[in-house]
Design a protein around this motif. Sequence first.
Motif, PDB file in Angstrom:
ATOM      1  N   HIS A  28       0.852  -1.182   0.000  1.00  0.00           N
ATOM      2  CA  HIS A  28       0.000   0.000   0.000  1.00  0.00           C
ATOM      3  C   HIS A  28       0.892   1.237   0.000  1.00  0.00           C
ATOM      4  O   HIS A  28       1.061   1.906   1.018  1.00  0.00           O
ATOM      5  CB  HIS A  28      -0.941   0.004   1.202  1.00  0.00           C
ATOM      6  CG  HIS A  28      -2.069  -0.964   1.084  1.00  0.00           C
ATOM      7  ND1 HIS A  28      -3.228  -0.662   0.415  1.00  0.00           N
ATOM      8  CD2 HIS A  28      -2.198  -2.233   1.519  1.00  0.00           C
ATOM      9  CE1 HIS A  28      -4.029  -1.706   0.442  1.00  0.00           C
ATOM     10  NE2 HIS A  28      -3.423  -2.674   1.117  1.00  0.00           N
ATOM     11  N   ASN A  84      -5.108   9.299   3.315  1.00  0.00           N
ATOM     12  CA  ASN A  84      -5.410   7.984   2.749  1.00  0.00           C
ATOM     13  C   ASN A  84      -5.746   6.971   3.838  1.00  0.00           C
ATOM     14  O   ASN A  84      -6.651   6.151   3.673  1.00  0.00           O
ATOM     15  CB  ASN A  84      -4.244   7.477   1.901  1.00  0.00           C
ATOM     16  CG  ASN A  84      -4.086   8.267   0.624  1.00  0.00           C
ATOM     17  OD1 ASN A  84      -5.049   8.825   0.102  1.00  0.00           O
ATOM     18  ND2 ASN A  84      -2.878   8.330   0.105  1.00  0.00           N
ATOM     19  N   GLU A  87      -9.248   7.549   4.961  1.00  0.00           N
ATOM     20  CA  GLU A  87     -10.205   7.039   3.977  1.00  0.00           C
ATOM     21  C   GLU A  87     -10.353   5.529   4.092  1.00  0.00           C
ATOM     22  O   GLU A  87     -11.462   5.002   4.008  1.00  0.00           O
ATOM     23  CB  GLU A  87      -9.782   7.444   2.573  1.00  0.00           C
ATOM     24  CG  GLU A  87      -9.972   8.918   2.300  1.00  0.00           C
ATOM     25  CD  GLU A  87      -9.429   9.363   0.952  1.00  0.00           C
ATOM     26  OE1 GLU A  87      -8.958   8.504   0.163  1.00  0.00           O
ATOM     27  OE2 GLU A  87      -9.470  10.576   0.688  1.00  0.00           O
ATOM     28  N   TYR A  88      -9.246   4.824   4.272  1.00  0.00           N
ATOM     29  CA  TYR A  88      -9.323   3.376   4.473  1.00  0.00           C
ATOM     30  C   TYR A  88     -10.166   3.055   5.700  1.00  0.00           C
ATOM     31  O   TYR A  88     -10.985   2.145   5.688  1.00  0.00           O
ATOM     32  CB  TYR A  88      -7.935   2.764   4.650  1.00  0.00           C
ATOM     33  CG  TYR A  88      -7.253   2.416   3.365  1.00  0.00           C
ATOM     34  CD1 TYR A  88      -7.724   1.393   2.562  1.00  0.00           C
ATOM     35  CD2 TYR A  88      -6.124   3.107   2.956  1.00  0.00           C
ATOM     36  CE1 TYR A  88      -7.099   1.070   1.376  1.00  0.00           C
ATOM     37  CE2 TYR A  88      -5.487   2.794   1.773  1.00  0.00           C
ATOM     38  CZ  TYR A  88      -5.977   1.767   0.992  1.00  0.00           C
ATOM     39  OH  TYR A  88      -5.356   1.454  -0.181  1.00  0.00           O
ATOM     40  N   ASP A  92     -13.583   0.876   5.111  1.00  0.00           N
ATOM     41  CA  ASP A  92     -13.332  -0.554   5.317  1.00  0.00           C
ATOM     42  C   ASP A  92     -13.583  -0.887   6.781  1.00  0.00           C
ATOM     43  O   ASP A  92     -12.873  -0.423   7.665  1.00  0.00           O
ATOM     44  CB  ASP A  92     -11.886  -0.888   4.927  1.00  0.00           C
ATOM     45  CG  ASP A  92     -11.610  -2.376   4.958  1.00  0.00           C
ATOM     46  OD1 ASP A  92     -12.453  -3.142   5.462  1.00  0.00           O
ATOM     47  OD2 ASP A  92     -10.548  -2.780   4.476  1.00  0.00           O
ATOM     48  N   ALA A  95     -10.558  -2.297   8.633  1.00  0.00           N
ATOM     49  CA  ALA A  95      -9.351  -1.475   8.813  1.00  0.00           C
ATOM     50  C   ALA A  95      -9.256  -1.027  10.262  1.00  0.00           C
ATOM     51  O   ALA A  95     -10.258  -0.720  10.901  1.00  0.00           O
ATOM     52  CB  ALA A  95      -9.389  -0.266   7.891  1.00  0.00           C
TER      53      ALA A  95
END
Length: 114
Positions: A28, A84, A87-88, A92, A95
């Motif tokens: 990632h 980022n 956002e994950y 998710d 996460a």
Amino acid sequence: MNKEKVTFACVKIAKQYEHEVSFTPPYHCELQPIEGIWSVVKGEVAHSGPHPNLLSVRNTLLNAFKKKITSQVIIGFWRRALKNAKEYLEFDDNAQLMDDDFDEYDNSDEDCVI
């Protein structure tokens, strides 16, 4: 499964000072600020033309780090990585982040400026 688990030195040092080390998932690059920095530096090498030898490439790399990688650039890449990661976390359910207190480091939506 059968491999012995190796504890990294940074984890041992962090525990010694009552800190916890979080690792990002593999593959990632959008969560790794160093990847953006490398892209800037490698781009400078690519745009500087052909190099007659490795010493020339090395010197171009060093000059690119000195001229292009400023504290503003580093902060920008950190902000992008944090954005980022957020956002994950939002999209998710599986996460996980170690600490939600990283908002203090991301007080704007600015991306890095190079």
